[in-house]
Design an enzyme around this catalytic site. Structure first.
Site, short mmCIF file in Angstrom:
data_model
loop_
_atom_site.label_atom_id
_atom_site.label_comp_id
_atom_site.label_asym_id
_atom_site.label_seq_id
_atom_site.Cartn_x
_atom_site.Cartn_y
_atom_site.Cartn_z
N CYS A 156 41.83 41.03 40.95
CA CYS A 156 41.82 40.53 39.56
C CYS A 156 41.47 41.63 38.56
O CYS A 156 42.21 42.59 38.40
CB CYS A 156 40.92 39.31 39.44
SG CYS A 156 41.32 38.32 37.97
N HIS A 165 43.17 35.31 42.71
CA HIS A 165 41.92 35.05 43.44
C HIS A 165 42.20 34.25 44.70
O HIS A 165 41.84 33.07 44.79
CB HIS A 165 40.94 34.29 42.55
CG HIS A 165 40.27 35.13 41.52
ND1 HIS A 165 39.28 36.04 41.83
CD2 HIS A 165 40.45 35.21 40.18
CE1 HIS A 165 38.87 36.64 40.72
NE2 HIS A 165 39.56 36.15 39.71
N GLU A 189 40.68 34.28 47.31
CA GLU A 189 39.41 33.95 47.97
C GLU A 189 38.71 32.74 47.37
O GLU A 189 37.70 32.26 47.91
CB GLU A 189 38.46 35.16 47.89
CG GLU A 189 37.72 35.34 46.56
CD GLU A 189 38.55 35.92 45.43
OE1 GLU A 189 38.01 36.12 44.33
OE2 GLU A 189 39.77 36.17 45.64
#
Length: 317
Positions: A142, A235, A237
């Site tokens: 990011c 993102h 994760e």
């Protein structure tokens, strides 16, 4: 194989409850094996939450992974206990002479801040330059992807008029590329950013190979020719409720954000969101660890700096 983390790190209990094999350092030192060494530069305010998310991603691999946590400065944190930072995190001066198989640099809530106004920008530049000779492969997430593009390619910051927030479709553009091996032709991943990564700009101004993206989100995944820098603008994760927490936070401070796209069932924030990107996220990190870290890194990390040209040549051949 287990993921190896410091004794008493809160993530140990969280991941163990999820039936993820976690090994503490005390136990790991008795095994005759060289684990992959991964350094996590955590720039997110809620550091424990980010640790849990990224350690969960790293755990889905047959490799044993040893993780060191790095912080950018010594300023007090509003969201993480000082005792946690002092006990589990290293300062750069403590690790700068060491070598790592992998480095992950997280995002940061700096989407509307100019690089010159980031208080630790000089340190970010130093760490990225250091990684060229001390790390086999670096993964930028990011905001870190935007910072990495600036440092490595002199690509100026570009900002969207409205925040990109939600779960978006991406096209797999990397046929036969190991990093996207097993990806569907179209897959979902979360975004939460003001940064803009137009596909044509990345292709024109850098030598990166774009592996995934779309016209709507721009570049999502790209890799350097030697595979030693990987850029992820979203993102993968994130937990199922992370975008929800960000949305509620923005509403509470009067920002009046747009509702995250393709996130809430029936577009109703009262409905619990469902993770539709989890399998992609695990596969991305697993592929990175296997093909861009394990398959490239020398057994003796102290030879990494001298091996840089060899690593590049192997991929070009």
């Amino acid at each position: 194989m287990p993921i190896r983390i410091p004794d008493r790190l809160p993530a140990a209990n969280v991941l163990s409850r999820e039936n993820i094999f976690v090994m503490t350092e005390t136990r790991a030192i008795n095994q005759d094996i060289r684990p992959m060494r991964v350094l996590l530069l955590n720039l997110m305010p809620k550091k424990i939450e980010t640790e849990n998310q990224l350690l969960r991603m790293l755990s889905n691999s047959p490799l044993q992974i040893g993780v060191d946590l790095l912080r950018i400065d010594n300023r007090p944190s509003k969201n993480t206990p000082q005792s946690h930072l002092e006990h589990f995190y290293y300062d750069f001066e403590q690790i700068k002479d060491q070598f790592y198989d992998g480095l992950i640099i997280t995002g940061a809530p700096l989407g509307l801040t100019d690089f010159c106004d980031v208080v630790y920008w000089d340190k970010i530049e130093q760490i990225v330059e250091w990684s060229k000779s001390h790390v086999t492969s670096t993964l930028f997430l990011c905001w870190a992807a935007q910072a990495g593009l600036k440092i490595l390619y002199s690509l100026d910051k570009r900002t969207r008029l409205e925040k990109l927030s939600g779960v978006y479709e991406h096209q797999n553009m990397g046929q036969f590329e190991p990093l996207v091996r097993g990806f569907d032709d179209v897959f979902l991943a979360p975004h939460s950013r003001y940064a803009d990564f137009p596909l044509e700009l990345i292709r024109e101004k850098t030598n990166l190979k774009v592996l995934a993206g779309s016209e709507q989100v721009g570049m999502y995944l790209a890799v350097s020719p030697d595979r030693r820098q990987v850029f992820v603008t979203g993102h993968p994760e994130y937990d199922p409720d992370t975008l929800h927490q960000e949305y509620m936070r923005d509403l509470s401070v009067g920002i009046e954000p747009n509702m995250p796209v393709n996130y809430y069932p029936d577009n109703n924030p009262d409905n619990p969101p469902r993770a539709t990107w989890r399998s992609h996220g695990h596969l991305l990190f697993s592929n990175w660890l296997n093909y861009h870290v394990y398959q490239l890194t020398p057994y003796d990390l102290n030879t990494l700096s001298a091996a840089g040209d060899t690593l590049t040549k192997d991929w070009e051949d």
